[in-house]
Design an enzyme around this catalytic site. Structure first.
Site, PDB file in Angstrom:
ATOM      1  CG  LEU A 130      -3.808   0.345   1.509  1.00 38.70           C
ATOM      2  CD1 LEU A 130      -4.830  -0.389   1.365  1.00 38.70           C
ATOM      3  CD2 LEU A 130      -3.873   1.244   2.675  1.00 38.70           C
ATOM      4  CB  CYS A 131       3.623  -0.973   0.852  1.00 38.96           C
ATOM      5  SG  CYS A 131       3.927  -1.665  -0.231  1.00 38.96           S
ATOM      6  CG  HIS A 132       3.378  -1.698   6.657  1.00 35.87           C
ATOM      7  ND1 HIS A 132       2.535  -2.553   6.558  1.00 35.87           N
ATOM      8  CD2 HIS A 132       2.282  -1.599   8.274  1.00 35.87           C
ATOM      9  CE1 HIS A 132       1.191  -3.354   6.710  1.00 35.87           C
ATOM     10  NE2 HIS A 132       1.407  -2.583   7.971  1.00 35.87           N
ATOM     11  CG  MET A 169       3.834  -4.859  -1.956  1.00 36.89           C
ATOM     12  SD  MET A 169       3.126  -5.765  -3.819  1.00 36.89           S
ATOM     13  CE  MET A 169       3.317  -3.848  -4.893  1.00 36.89           C
ATOM     14  CD  GLU A 170       8.991  -2.780   0.393  1.00 36.86           C
ATOM     15  OE1 GLU A 170       8.434  -1.896   0.580  1.00 36.86           O
ATOM     16  OE2 GLU A 170       8.344  -3.981   0.355  1.00 36.86           O
ATOM     17  CG  ASP A 184      13.675   7.864 -20.084  1.00 32.85           C
ATOM     18  OD1 ASP A 184      12.697   8.401 -20.535  1.00 32.85           O
ATOM     19  OD2 ASP A 184      14.763   7.843 -19.621  1.00 32.85           O
TER      20      ASP A 184
END
Length: 226
Positions: A130-132, A169-170, A184
């Site tokens: 739901l992120c733009h 969020m970014e 990793d």
């Protein structure tokens, strides 16, 4: 009607009335709480369904966010990361820092993690439903090496944009993806590496203004050329 039956009916009406009153009071209390500023989930609509927030009426403003992740490597993996004696390469995404991790079989651990973090920030809307999608102005990923006994890599990611919604969020995605990349590239040395404390440190801009975590380090000076 016999007196006993009348009393039973009257008692039934009283119980029903009390139950209805209690339900109404609970509903009223919930509505009052929401009206009084109780927290609401912006991605849930009135019917309880997941929904993307409509930001079409919002004014585009400058926004920024800083997030952090901590990678606890342990002594063996930390030793492999720093075997060449390199520093943390604390510059931003376009900076140096190629020396750190040269002793690792996969090469420049922090350099690759930095690029991975930037790419993760740019693809946040593809990963979080739901992120733009945002036109990011800038993303940086920096590292701090904490020597033994801590044996940690602290990752701080910053994102900026001019838009109608924030870049929290970014920044969080950049920090998380960079941390996963460190894992990793170091997992051959240790499977016990722990990624922890992926969190928001600061956000600015928008209707809610500036928010900063109580124990957040002071923000770095803004680079006007970035």
């Amino acid at each position: 009607m016999p007196p006993l039956a009348a009393r039973a009916r009257q008692h039934g009406r009283a119980v029903h009335s009390r139950a209805a009153g209690a339900a109404g009071g609970a509903a009223g209390g919930a509505e009052g709480g929401a009206a009084g500023g109780a927290a609401a989930l912006s991605h849930i609509d009135a019917e309880g369904k997941a929904a993307m927030v409509d930001v079409s009426a919002k004014v585009a403003t400058g926004r920024s966010a800083t997030a952090e992740a901590v990678v606890a490597l342990g002594e063996v993996a930390y030793g492999a990361l720093t075997a060449a004696g390199g520093g943390a390469g604390g510059g931003s995404a376009g900076g140096g820092g190629g020396g750190a991790g040269a002793g690792n079989a996969k090469g420049d651990v922090l350099g690759v993690a930095r690029v991975a973090g930037v790419l993760g920030a740019k693809r946040t809307a593809e990963l979080i439903p739901l992120c733009h999608p945002l036109a990011l102005s800038h993303v940086s990923v920096d590292f701090e090496l904490r020597p033994p006994p801590a044996c940690e890599v602290v990752i701080r990611a910053r994102a900026r944009c001019v838009g109608a919604t924030g870049v929290e969020m970014e920044a969080l995605t950049a920090a998380g993806v960079a941390a996963l990349t460190v894992y990793d590239m170091c997992k051959a040395a240790s499977k016990g590496i722990v990624i922890r404390e992926v969190r928001l440190l600061e956000k600015t801009g928008g209707k809610s203004g500036t928010w900063r975590a109580p124990d957040s380090p002071p923000p770095p000076p803004t680079d006007p050329s970035a």
